[in-house]
Design a protein around this motif. Structure first.
Motif, PDB file in Angstrom:
ATOM      1  N   GLY A  25      11.346   8.907  -4.167  1.00  0.00           N
ATOM      2  CA  GLY A  25      10.637   8.440  -3.215  1.00  0.00           C
ATOM      3  C   GLY A  25       9.189   7.794  -3.647  1.00  0.00           C
ATOM      4  N   VAL A  26       8.724   7.001  -2.610  1.00  0.00           N
ATOM      5  CA  VAL A  26       7.131   6.594  -2.950  1.00  0.00           C
ATOM      6  C   VAL A  26       6.470   7.314  -2.044  1.00  0.00           C
ATOM      7  N   ARG A  84      -9.352   3.999   3.990  1.00  0.00           N
ATOM      8  CA  ARG A  84      -9.332   2.871   5.159  1.00  0.00           C
ATOM      9  C   ARG A  84      -8.768   1.883   4.638  1.00  0.00           C
ATOM     10  N   TYR A  85      -8.701   1.467   3.145  1.00  0.00           N
ATOM     11  CA  TYR A  85      -8.013   0.109   2.703  1.00  0.00           C
ATOM     12  C   TYR A  85      -6.512   0.327   2.300  1.00  0.00           C
ATOM     13  N   LEU A  86      -5.956   1.487   2.897  1.00  0.00           N
ATOM     14  CA  LEU A  86      -4.561   2.017   2.276  1.00  0.00           C
ATOM     15  C   LEU A  86      -3.692   0.585   2.396  1.00  0.00           C
ATOM     16  N   SER A  87      -3.618  -0.334   3.255  1.00  0.00           N
ATOM     17  CA  SER A  87      -2.726  -1.273   3.392  1.00  0.00           C
ATOM     18  C   SER A  87      -2.970  -2.394   2.484  1.00  0.00           C
ATOM     19  N   ASN A  88      -4.326  -2.539   2.136  1.00  0.00           N
ATOM     20  CA  ASN A  88      -4.949  -3.472   1.160  1.00  0.00           C
ATOM     21  C   ASN A  88      -4.254  -3.328  -0.238  1.00  0.00           C
ATOM     22  N   PHE A  89      -4.642  -1.878  -0.662  1.00  0.00           N
ATOM     23  CA  PHE A  89      -4.089  -1.288  -1.837  1.00  0.00           C
ATOM     24  C   PHE A  89      -2.667  -1.457  -2.036  1.00  0.00           C
ATOM     25  N   MET A  90      -2.024  -0.934  -1.111  1.00  0.00           N
ATOM     26  CA  MET A  90      -0.479  -0.860  -1.102  1.00  0.00           C
ATOM     27  C   MET A  90       0.248  -2.307  -1.260  1.00  0.00           C
ATOM     28  N   ASP A  91      -0.423  -3.388  -0.629  1.00  0.00           N
ATOM     29  CA  ASP A  91      -0.194  -4.596  -1.266  1.00  0.00           C
ATOM     30  C   ASP A  91      -0.461  -5.217  -2.229  1.00  0.00           C
ATOM     31  N   TYR A  92      -1.541  -4.870  -2.857  1.00  0.00           N
ATOM     32  CA  TYR A  92      -2.028  -4.986  -4.258  1.00  0.00           C
ATOM     33  C   TYR A  92      -0.792  -4.301  -5.228  1.00  0.00           C
ATOM     34  N   TYR A  93      -0.434  -3.353  -4.917  1.00  0.00           N
ATOM     35  CA  TYR A  93       0.724  -2.739  -5.896  1.00  0.00           C
ATOM     36  C   TYR A  93       2.242  -3.156  -5.402  1.00  0.00           C
ATOM     37  N   VAL A  95       3.740  -2.665  -2.988  1.00  0.00           N
ATOM     38  CA  VAL A  95       4.597  -1.500  -2.109  1.00  0.00           C
ATOM     39  C   VAL A  95       4.690  -1.826  -0.480  1.00  0.00           C
ATOM     40  N   SER A  96       5.903  -1.976  -0.101  1.00  0.00           N
ATOM     41  CA  SER A  96       6.037  -2.245   1.270  1.00  0.00           C
ATOM     42  C   SER A  96       6.192  -1.117   2.319  1.00  0.00           C
ATOM     43  N   GLY A  97       6.661   0.067   1.692  1.00  0.00           N
ATOM     44  CA  GLY A  97       7.082   0.852   2.495  1.00  0.00           C
ATOM     45  C   GLY A  97       6.866   2.250   1.629  1.00  0.00           C
ATOM     46  N   ILE A  98       6.610   3.406   2.489  1.00  0.00           N
ATOM     47  CA  ILE A  98       6.395   4.753   1.591  1.00  0.00           C
ATOM     48  C   ILE A  98       7.260   5.640   2.214  1.00  0.00           C
ATOM     49  N   ASP A  99       7.505   6.702   1.628  1.00  0.00           N
ATOM     50  CA  ASP A  99       8.478   7.916   2.085  1.00  0.00           C
ATOM     51  C   ASP A  99       7.566   9.195   2.638  1.00  0.00           C
ATOM     52  N   ALA A 233      -0.751   3.821   7.870  1.00  0.00           N
ATOM     53  CA  ALA A 233       0.338   4.642   7.409  1.00  0.00           C
ATOM     54  C   ALA A 233       1.582   4.453   8.427  1.00  0.00           C
ATOM     55  N   LYS A 234       1.115   4.460   9.627  1.00  0.00           N
ATOM     56  CA  LYS A 234       2.365   3.885  10.682  1.00  0.00           C
ATOM     57  C   LYS A 234       3.210   3.087  10.278  1.00  0.00           C
ATOM     58  N   ASP A 235       2.537   1.847   9.902  1.00  0.00           N
ATOM     59  CA  ASP A 235       3.208   0.700   9.676  1.00  0.00           C
ATOM     60  C   ASP A 235       3.826   0.869   8.110  1.00  0.00           C
ATOM     61  N   LEU A 236       3.509   1.525   7.368  1.00  0.00           N
ATOM     62  CA  LEU A 236       3.964   1.563   5.991  1.00  0.00           C
ATOM     63  C   LEU A 236       5.015   2.585   5.713  1.00  0.00           C
ATOM     64  N   LEU A 237       5.303   3.473   6.743  1.00  0.00           N
ATOM     65  CA  LEU A 237       6.242   4.739   6.511  1.00  0.00           C
ATOM     66  C   LEU A 237       7.394   4.060   6.817  1.00  0.00           C
ATOM     67  N   LYS A 238       8.364   4.376   6.016  1.00  0.00           N
ATOM     68  CA  LYS A 238       9.917   4.102   6.320  1.00  0.00           C
ATOM     69  C   LYS A 238      10.426   5.085   7.412  1.00  0.00           C
ATOM     70  N   PRO A 239      11.405   4.565   8.067  1.00  0.00           N
ATOM     71  CA  PRO A 239      12.195   5.532   8.816  1.00  0.00           C
ATOM     72  C   PRO A 239      12.544   6.735   8.294  1.00  0.00           C
ATOM     73  N   GLY A 240      12.245   8.102   8.855  1.00  0.00           N
ATOM     74  CA  GLY A 240      12.417   9.137   8.148  1.00  0.00           C
ATOM     75  C   GLY A 240      11.369   9.720   7.434  1.00  0.00           C
TER      76      GLY A 240
END
Length: 320
Positions: A25-26, A84-93, A95-99, A233-240
């Motif tokens: 998982g991520v 607070r920049y979670l979304s930006n950093f995940m874009d940089y890496y 990562v489109s979804g996290i577990d 976090a809400k937007d990044l979380l995968k279903p489940g």
């Protein structure tokens, strides 16, 4: 606790159960601190999870360099930045979804126990309080620049002090405020026989704690950062996927509770035509607290409150 303990994570077993870690998982630890939760995530995932650990204080990374436990794992990524920049950093890496995501909102032992960081009134030291020492105003700057009205608003909103305006007036009258001791002396909180910071009147200790909390929250914009992180976090979380949050005071806990219950920052529950609640989350844990045994071992865990939610596979849209 010994001097070399950077931080002891609260409710470690409970948070790991809440996160429900799966190999492959991520995961994101947005509050790395002493690395306790991150190391546990990697261990529970058999070293086969992708883990992104955030901390805006570079000293957290320097502490991990000394330990070396995560440093050489190619699946571990340290992110030197505000969550607070979670979304930006995940874009940089890429990562489109996290577990799963964990946020331990407590201040690290290191910050309270290092006098020069200025987080504690136990020491007479520079009044700093910045998590990122290269960013923005210090707590001393805030006191010395703000008007009585502005400072009173900070103390009332973030310290929930009924006499906030009076406290603000005392602090302003004693400008310049440079050290933690200046705050204590300005508020006349020491005992009658000794003006030393080590002799704080126990009856006034709670008030002083609230003053320091308010200044810290304001300096680091903690609640604003929390709101932005929750939305990302809400937007990044995968279903489940799971979100696990440890809160330590009523202001942040109210934000987290309302967000996980409703899926929005206003905390307003939306319903469909039939009265069914529309929310992206299923709440798993509604506010567990540390056991008596843990509090005995780690007194700072006494104020921790655990909230866990899982993202639904789908959320039915409200009828037009």
């Amino acid at each position: 606790m010994t001097d070399n303990v950077y931080h002891i994570p609260a409710m470690l077993e409970e948070t790991m159960r809440g996160l429900d870690i799966k190999p492959g998982g991520v995961y994101v630890d947005v509050t790395f601190g002493g690395g306790g939760h991150s190391r546990a995530i990697m261990e529970r995932g058999g070293g086969k999870v992708q883990l992104y650990s955030f901390d805006q204080d570079i000293e957290a990374y320097e502490n991990e360099v000394k330990r070396g436990e995560l440093l050489h794992n190619e699946n571990w990524h340290f992110v030197h930045g505000n969550f607070r920049y979670l979304s930006n950093f995940m874009d940089y890496y890429g990562v489109s979804g996290i577990d799963g995501l964990i946020a331990d909102l407590g201040v690290s032992f290191h910050h309270f126990d290092e006098p020069e960081r200025g987080f504690s009134f136990r020491f007479d030291a520079p009044l700093d309080m910045r998590m990122n020492q290269k960013a923005g105003q210090t707590a001393a700057d805030l006191i010395n620049i703000y008007s009585e009205e502005e400072l009173g608003r900070v103390l009332s909103l973030y310290g929930e002090l009924k006499n906030a305006r009076q406290i603000a007036r005392k602090l302003i009258q004693h400008r310049p405020i440079v050290t933690t001791g200046d705050v204590v002396r300005a508020l006349d909180i020491t005992d009658k026989n000794n003006t030393g910071i080590e002799n704080i009147d126990p009856r006034k200790k709670k008030e002083l704690t609230c003053v320091f909390q308010a200044l810290r929250i304001a300096v680091n914009d903690e609640l604003g950062a929390l709101r932005e992180m929750l939305v990302a976090a809400k937007d990044l979380l995968k279903p489940g996927g799971r979100i696990v949050v440890l809160t330590y005071h009523s202001l942040e806990d109210r934000i987290v509770k309302n967000f996980l219950r409703s899926g929005n920052l206003d905390g307003e529950i939306e319903k469909d035509f039939y009265g069914n609640i529309l929310t992206p989350f299923v709440v798993i844990e509604k506010g567990a607290v540390a056991s008596a045994d843990e509090v005995a071992r780690n007194p700072r865990s006494r104020s921790a409150k655990l909230r866990v939610a899982e993202k639904k596979a789908y959320v039915e849209k409200q009828a037009e």
